[in-house]
Design an enzyme around this catalytic site. Structure first.
Site, PDB file in Angstrom:
ATOM      1  N   SER A  38      -4.944  -1.018   1.663  1.00 30.89           N
ATOM      2  CA  SER A  38      -3.664  -0.862   0.970  1.00 30.89           C
ATOM      3  C   SER A  38      -3.372  -2.366   0.034  1.00 30.89           C
ATOM      4  O   SER A  38      -4.152  -2.487  -0.929  1.00 30.89           O
ATOM      5  CB  SER A  38      -2.404  -0.986   2.207  1.00 30.89           C
ATOM      6  OG  SER A  38      -1.103  -0.654   1.497  1.00 30.89           O
ATOM      7  N   ASP A 158      -2.158   5.844   2.229  1.00 31.92           N
ATOM      8  CA  ASP A 158      -2.455   4.651   2.711  1.00 31.92           C
ATOM      9  C   ASP A 158      -3.606   4.442   3.647  1.00 31.92           C
ATOM     10  O   ASP A 158      -3.463   5.046   4.819  1.00 31.92           O
ATOM     11  CB  ASP A 158      -1.364   3.842   3.182  1.00 31.92           C
ATOM     12  CG  ASP A 158      -1.503   2.534   3.539  1.00 31.92           C
ATOM     13  OD1 ASP A 158      -1.604   2.425   4.611  1.00 31.92           O
ATOM     14  OD2 ASP A 158      -0.863   1.834   2.549  1.00 31.92           O
TER      15      ASP A 158
END
EC number: 3.4.21.-
Length: 282
Positions: A38, A158
């Site tokens: 991320s 993500d």
């Protein structure tokens, strides 16, 4: 001996990571491999391109710009963070990214993404950033506030949904000394996701996404506990925030973000001797 750096995600809490990587650059501490999740994947690129200060410029200034972050963008594009501005205009026009240094680096980079169709983590190698930018974007595409990223035959979100702190992956790749930069304080434990009703509605066609969100806190806490155990055994070196300054995942307070950056730098500086001893460097 092969060394690796693991950069956890955490949204705007990544300002802490920005401080630690600037300390590493200032002290000429480099690694054979770097893996980011991320926001950690985004900041890893500036570390490998050796652009000191760039990560915090992006993290504490450009990402709070209304061109980057707005509900107008969420309504118009499906992304709270304007992907075109962040992944194109910033690196190519506003704050030029050093593609040459990154692509010529001896450091091998990976970023973690979550495959929405099979529930598996994708550990994407990033040898040339221009050709693989979509993996980095996918790694930082949070559920609800980001669209699913379709690239290279995958539908992704993500990376933290599958592997938030991928130290085990780097161990399996043969790295001997692994340094983890956490964006959570020592002893942190995650609670269950309060947005599950919305997630179940939005991702009804993606049961693996629903399952990952529902059970993420359990998997994360087990992973965090294992990381702490391996740290005690001397098999990992972990840098934790001494103070988070109340910064949240979507923080927009520049003063708080800059304070967290300074804390990241200072925490790394405070453990420099122990870090160098662990890495066996002078």
């Amino acid at each position: 001996m092969k060394t690796a750096l693991v950069l956890e995600g955490g949204g705007m809490r990544g300002a802490y990571t920005c401080g630690t990587i600037d300390f590493l650059l200032d002290n000429n501490i480099h690694f054979d491999g770097v893996i980011g999740v991320s926001a950690g994947a985004c900041h890893a690129t500036s570390y490998i391109s050796e652009q000191r200060g760039r990560a915090i410029r992006i993290g504490a200034h450009y990402l709070v710009d209304k061109r980057s972050f707005s509900f107008k963008s969420l309504i118009q594009t499906g992304d709270l963070f304007n992907a075109q501005f962040i992944y194109d205009e910033i690196p190519n026009v506003i704050d030029p990214f050093d593609y040459k240094t990154f692509n010529n680096s001896k450091t091998r980079m990976y970023c973690v993404c979550f495959d929405c169709e099979n529930g598996q983590s994708i550990y994407a190698p990033i040898p040339h950033i221009q050709e693989n930018m979509e993996y980095i974007r996918a790694s930082a595409s949070l559920p609800i506030i980001s669209k699913i990223v379709e690239f290279d035959g995958h539908k992704m979100l993500d990376g933290g949904l599958g592997d938030s702190i991928p130290f085990e992956f780097m161990m399996d790749k043969g790295y001997d000394k692994i340094v983890v930069v956490s964006t959570k304080v020592r002893g942190y434990r995650k609670s269950s996701n309060k947005l599950m009703p919305m997630i179940e509605k939005m991702y009804k066609d993606y049961p693996y996404v629903i399952d990952a969100c529902k059970n993420r806190h359990t998997r994360y806490n087990a992973q965090f506990e294992k990381m702490e155990e391996l740290e005690k055994e001397g098999k990992l070196f972990v840098i934790y925030p001494s103070d988070t300054h109340g910064v949240g995942r979507l923080e927009q307070d520049v003063v708080k973000l800059e304070s967290l950056y300074k804390t990241g730098y200072q925490d790394a500086q405070d453990c420099k001797d122990a870090l160098c001893e662990y890495l066996q460097i002078a």
